[in-house]
Design a protein around this motif. Structure first.
Motif, PDB file in Angstrom:
ATOM      1  N   ILE A 239       0.866  -1.188   0.000  1.00  0.00           N
ATOM      2  CA  ILE A 239       0.000   0.000   0.000  1.00  0.00           C
ATOM      3  C   ILE A 239       0.899   1.232   0.000  1.00  0.00           C
ATOM      4  O   ILE A 239       1.396   1.654   1.044  1.00  0.00           O
ATOM      5  N   GLU A 240       1.119   1.808  -1.177  1.00  0.00           N
ATOM      6  CA  GLU A 240       2.096   2.888  -1.321  1.00  0.00           C
ATOM      7  C   GLU A 240       1.499   4.186  -1.840  1.00  0.00           C
ATOM      8  O   GLU A 240       2.226   5.136  -2.103  1.00  0.00           O
TER       9      GLU A 240
ATOM     10  N   LEU B 238      -0.710  12.191   7.580  1.00  0.00           N
ATOM     11  CA  LEU B 238      -1.315  11.001   8.171  1.00  0.00           C
ATOM     12  C   LEU B 238      -2.719  10.761   7.626  1.00  0.00           C
ATOM     13  O   LEU B 238      -3.516  11.697   7.487  1.00  0.00           O
ATOM     14  N   LYS B 239      -3.008   9.510   7.321  1.00  0.00           N
ATOM     15  CA  LYS B 239      -4.369   9.050   7.063  1.00  0.00           C
ATOM     16  C   LYS B 239      -4.627   7.895   8.014  1.00  0.00           C
ATOM     17  O   LYS B 239      -3.824   6.960   8.099  1.00  0.00           O
TER      18      LYS B 239
ATOM     19  N   THR C  33       1.409   6.849   6.985  1.00  0.00           N
ATOM     20  CA  THR C  33       2.229   7.998   7.356  1.00  0.00           C
ATOM     21  C   THR C  33       3.253   8.260   6.259  1.00  0.00           C
ATOM     22  O   THR C  33       3.532   7.381   5.436  1.00  0.00           O
ATOM     23  N   VAL C  34       3.814   9.449   6.281  1.00  0.00           N
ATOM     24  CA  VAL C  34       4.848   9.815   5.312  1.00  0.00           C
ATOM     25  C   VAL C  34       6.175   9.939   6.036  1.00  0.00           C
ATOM     26  O   VAL C  34       6.308  10.747   6.969  1.00  0.00           O
ATOM     27  N   VAL C  35       7.145   9.139   5.639  1.00  0.00           N
ATOM     28  CA  VAL C  35       8.478   9.147   6.235  1.00  0.00           C
ATOM     29  C   VAL C  35       9.488   9.371   5.115  1.00  0.00           C
ATOM     30  O   VAL C  35       9.563   8.581   4.166  1.00  0.00           O
ATOM     31  N   ASN C  36      10.258  10.468   5.223  1.00  0.00           N
ATOM     32  CA  ASN C  36      11.223  10.825   4.179  1.00  0.00           C
ATOM     33  C   ASN C  36      10.567  10.877   2.798  1.00  0.00           C
ATOM     34  O   ASN C  36      11.096  10.347   1.811  1.00  0.00           O
ATOM     35  N   ASN C  37       9.389  11.486   2.785  1.00  0.00           N
ATOM     36  CA  ASN C  37       8.615  11.674   1.553  1.00  0.00           C
ATOM     37  C   ASN C  37       8.108  10.364   0.948  1.00  0.00           C
ATOM     38  O   ASN C  37       7.672  10.345  -0.203  1.00  0.00           O
TER      39      ASN C  37
ATOM     40  N   THR D  16       2.460   2.269   5.293  1.00  0.00           N
ATOM     41  CA  THR D  16       1.125   1.912   5.763  1.00  0.00           C
ATOM     42  C   THR D  16       1.190   0.701   6.682  1.00  0.00           C
ATOM     43  O   THR D  16       1.923  -0.256   6.414  1.00  0.00           O
ATOM     44  N   TYR D  17       0.401   0.755   7.753  1.00  0.00           N
ATOM     45  CA  TYR D  17       0.350  -0.320   8.732  1.00  0.00           C
ATOM     46  C   TYR D  17      -1.093  -0.712   9.006  1.00  0.00           C
ATOM     47  O   TYR D  17      -2.002   0.128   8.996  1.00  0.00           O
ATOM     48  N   ILE D  18      -1.286  -1.991   9.259  1.00  0.00           N
ATOM     49  CA  ILE D  18      -2.564  -2.491   9.763  1.00  0.00           C
ATOM     50  C   ILE D  18      -2.355  -2.850  11.233  1.00  0.00           C
ATOM     51  O   ILE D  18      -1.466  -3.650  11.557  1.00  0.00           O
ATOM     52  N   LEU D  19      -3.132  -2.233  12.109  1.00  0.00           N
ATOM     53  CA  LEU D  19      -3.022  -2.462  13.540  1.00  0.00           C
ATOM     54  C   LEU D  19      -4.275  -3.151  14.048  1.00  0.00           C
ATOM     55  O   LEU D  19      -5.391  -2.875  13.571  1.00  0.00           O
TER      56      LEU D  19
END
Length: 251
Positions: free
Chosen positions: A66-67, A96-97, A117-121, A125-128
């Motif tokens: 998921i990118e 953030l979404k 989330t956006v990290v270094n542009n 994505t994570y499923i928790l």
């Protein structure tokens, strides 16, 4: 002064939790994903007269496929379709979404989150998945194990590693000092202390037990997979929190 110390300790706890979750993401936290530690912790605490007030089970997985926004909302639609009984909400900002679905069972709550989330542009994505409750007994345990097993198979590609935590209260007749009693509880888990923090009304220990495979490194380069904290409260009660591999309940 004590208030500042409490804030500082809470910050350090949160920071350690974030680092631990990142290590879990990268595969440094090892384990077979067993829920047995939750039952073991509950058994030990109840044997010592602890009234269980809250318990949690938490896990997550990096969704590497998921990118972008399209893939995010496609996955969200799939989650909603597969979990129609859940109540869903959505939050977003520039970095953030987050979509959150919750379902309240009679004795515990399930929560699913899809977070980008956006990290270094670059989007990540994570499923928790989290299950938490306020009561505990053998019937609840059986239902929780069944529910988590089914939901894990639905949500995750790999067998997840679970973070489990229980919080409760001793009666006001607990004997001995906090640190000595914390060490006594560690022996019940066949655990050896690795790091500790001692204050007048608070003791926190990180430890290692060979009972569980899930392991994290510490600043002293020793493995740990158990955290335990005791805090004296007004009114004479003492609260206890036990988590593996770290504490995930605020205390």
């Amino acid at each position: 002064m004590k208030k500042r110390q409490a804030y500082a300790f809470t910050f350090l706890l949160a920071l350690f939790a974030i680092v631990a979750m990142c290590q879990y993401r990268s595969g440094e936290a090892m384990g077979n994903g067993s829920l047995q530690p939750l039952k073991t912790i509950a058994h030990v605490l109840e044997n010592h007269g602890v009234t269980i007030r809250q318990w949690t089970v938490y896990t997550r997985e990096y969704a590497h496929d998921i990118e972008n926004d399209a893939a995010f909302f496609k996955k969200l639609a799939e989650l909603k379709k597969a979990n129609r009984a859940f109540r869903w909400s959505f939050d977003t900002n520039h970095h953030l979404k987050k979509a959150t679905g919750t379902y309240q069972h009679p004795f515990f709550q399930e929560k699913i989150q899809l977070i980008m989330t956006v990290v270094n542009n670059q989007p990540q994505t994570y499923i928790l998945y989290e299950v938490k409750g306020l009561n505990w007994n053998d019937e609840i345990w059986k239902e929780v194990v069944e529910k988590i097993g089914k939901k894990s198979n639905q949500l995750f590609v790999k067998q997840p590693t679970f973070f489990t935590c229980i919080q409760g209260d001793f009666s006001d007749n607990m004997k001995g000092g906090l640190f000595d009693y914390a060490l006594h509880l560690l022996r019940e888990f066949q655990a050896k202390p690795v790091e500790s923090l001692q204050e007048e009304s608070l003791v926190s220990l990180s430890a290692y037990t060979g009972q569980w495979e899930n392991v994290l490194p510490t600043s002293s380069d020793h493995p740990m997979n158990l955290q335990l904290a005791l805090r004296k409260r007004l009114g004479g009660t003492t609260s206890v929190v036990v988590g593996t591999p770290i504490i995930t309940i605020e205390y």
